[in-house]
Design an enzyme around this catalytic site. Structure first.
Site, PDB file in Angstrom:
ATOM      1  N   CYS A  17       0.868  -1.181   0.000  1.00 25.86           N
ATOM      2  CA  CYS A  17       0.000   0.000   0.000  1.00 25.86           C
ATOM      3  C   CYS A  17       0.909   1.236   0.000  1.00 25.86           C
ATOM      4  CB  CYS A  17      -0.845  -0.006   1.264  1.00 25.86           C
ATOM      5  SG  CYS A  17       0.207  -0.021   2.739  1.00 25.86           S
ATOM      6  N   GLU A 131       0.269  -0.662  16.386  1.00 27.03           N
ATOM      7  CA  GLU A 131      -0.550   0.506  16.008  1.00 27.03           C
ATOM      8  C   GLU A 131      -1.501   0.871  17.151  1.00 27.03           C
ATOM      9  OE1 GLU A 131      -2.731   0.391  12.225  1.00 27.03           O
ATOM     10  OE2 GLU A 131      -4.240   1.698  13.142  1.00 27.03           O
TER      11      GLU A 131
HETATM   12  S1  SF4 Z   1      -2.811   2.387   7.347  1.00 27.07           S
HETATM   13 FE1  SF4 Z   1      -1.365   0.664   7.144  1.00 27.07          FE
HETATM   14  S2  SF4 Z   1      -2.262  -0.640   5.568  1.00 27.07           S
HETATM   15 FE2  SF4 Z   1      -3.274   1.361   5.422  1.00 27.07          FE
HETATM   16  S3  SF4 Z   1      -2.133   2.567   3.919  1.00 27.07           S
HETATM   17 FE3  SF4 Z   1      -1.251   3.009   5.902  1.00 27.07          FE
HETATM   18  S4  SF4 Z   1       0.414   1.530   6.158  1.00 27.07           S
HETATM   19 FE4  SF4 Z   1      -0.889   0.766   4.528  1.00 27.07          FE
END
Ligand code: SF4
Length: 320
Positions: A17, A131
């Site tokens: 991503c 996270e």
């Molecule tokens: S929140 Fe995590 S999965 Fe979503 S774009 Fe950001 S790094 Fe990628």
């Protein structure tokens, strides 16, 4: 002699991503600009292959800031960090480059705002995930973490209290909707963003897996065991009644999985490099004549800017 044919259907989108691309680029640029070693707090993204390749270039991965020598360039991972970690880095005057995904930072901001408005904040997410720990440590008065409907039932917040929720970015869209529904039943006035905190990449990869799972006999998800979004992709396969496995790479294929299988769906979590998917296709060639089909899907155009420190450093590096 007739060979068996294995149909492989690749999902789209899959793999990296924008937040992961950015985090990897940050470490690579830091290594180029400052030279090794560059210290990275926690795995930059949850993928051993990515971490190993950056380690080979001179990145040093640590779990705590106390492992970083004074003055060493330090990168915070894409998962984000708590306020306390940021403060500790400032007190030690460490030169920090923050690779927190901007979508995670957005959730930090939302949580903080809700708390500053006097609301109890409920964080839908998995306790212990970096996270969640980072987000928890951004919200001044603390948060209540829930990851199931049962957890909602166990909350001790009075019904009339002002409450809000935020979510981890990499959850199951369906499960989260269900938990939000339970929260709204319990706290009719709760404020929150529906499932919009679940990031675009997570949502797109889950939708693509739903489509592929309807057409295959087996689902292989390339991704790490500690990658939240990869685990959610495998779960969708299981929920749809398909044998589904999360594998680091092609070396983890078990021949038994392929018995009686004609069509295999392959996807990759947001932190898994495409190279591992291609290696997997090659490895499947040992079991039959592989025919690959690629599904159409959402085309992602999201891009995030690099942190200013790197641009400034790039400018001064060019001048010297
Ligand atoms: S929140 Fe995590 S999965 Fe979503 S774009 Fe950001 S790094 Fe990628």
């Amino acid at each position: 002699m007739s060979t068996r044919t294995l149909r492989v259907i690749l999902t789209n989108p899959r793999g990296f991503c924008a937040g992961v691309e950015r985090a990897i680029e940050i470490v690579e640029r830091a290594l180029q600009l400052y030279g090794p070693p560059v210290y990275v707090r926690h795995e930059i993204v949850h993928n051993r292959h990515v971490v190993d390749s950056l380690r080979a270039k001179g990145a040093v991965f640590v779990e705590e800031l106390e492992e970083v020598p004074d003055g060493a360039v330090t990168v915070f991972s894409a998962h984000g960090v708590s306020e306390a970690v940021e403060t500790e880095a400032r007190q030690r005057a460490l030169p920090v480059i923050d690779a927190t995904c901007p979508l995670v930072s957005k959730v930090h901001k939302e949580g903080r705002n809700q708390s500053q408005r006097g609301r109890e904040v409920i964080l839908i997410g998995h306790a212990g995930h970096p996270e969640v720990e980072g987000t928890r440590g951004r919200i001044p008065r603390g948060v209540h973490i829930v990851s199931t409907r049962e957890d909602v039932g166990a909350l001790t917040i009075p019904v009339e209290a002002p409450v809000a929720y935020v979510t981890q970015t990499t959850l199951s869209v369906d499960d989260t909707r269900d938990i939000i529904k339970a929260l709204k039943e319990r706290f009719p006035h709760i404020a929150g963003p529906d499932v919009r905190d679940i990031c675009y990449a997570t949502q797109n990869r889950q939708q693509a897996v739903r489509e592929v799972a309807a057409r295959v006999d087996l689902l292989l998800v390339v991704g790490a065991k500690n990658s939240s979004n990869s685990n959610r992709l495998r779960e969708i396969g299981v929920q749809m009644g398909i044998p589904s496995y999360l594998i680091d790479d092609a070396s983890m294929i078990e021949p038994d999985w392929l018995e009686g299988i004609e069509t295999i769906g392959i996807t990759a979590g947001a932190s898994a490099p495409e190279r591992l998917v291609q290696d997997l296709i090659v490895a499947l060639g040992a079991y039959g004549d592989v025919q690959v089909e690629e599904l159409d899907g959402v085309i992602e155009s999201m891009q995030f800017k690099l942190p200013r420190e790197l641009d400034r450093a790039a400018v001064s590096a060019v001048r010297t």
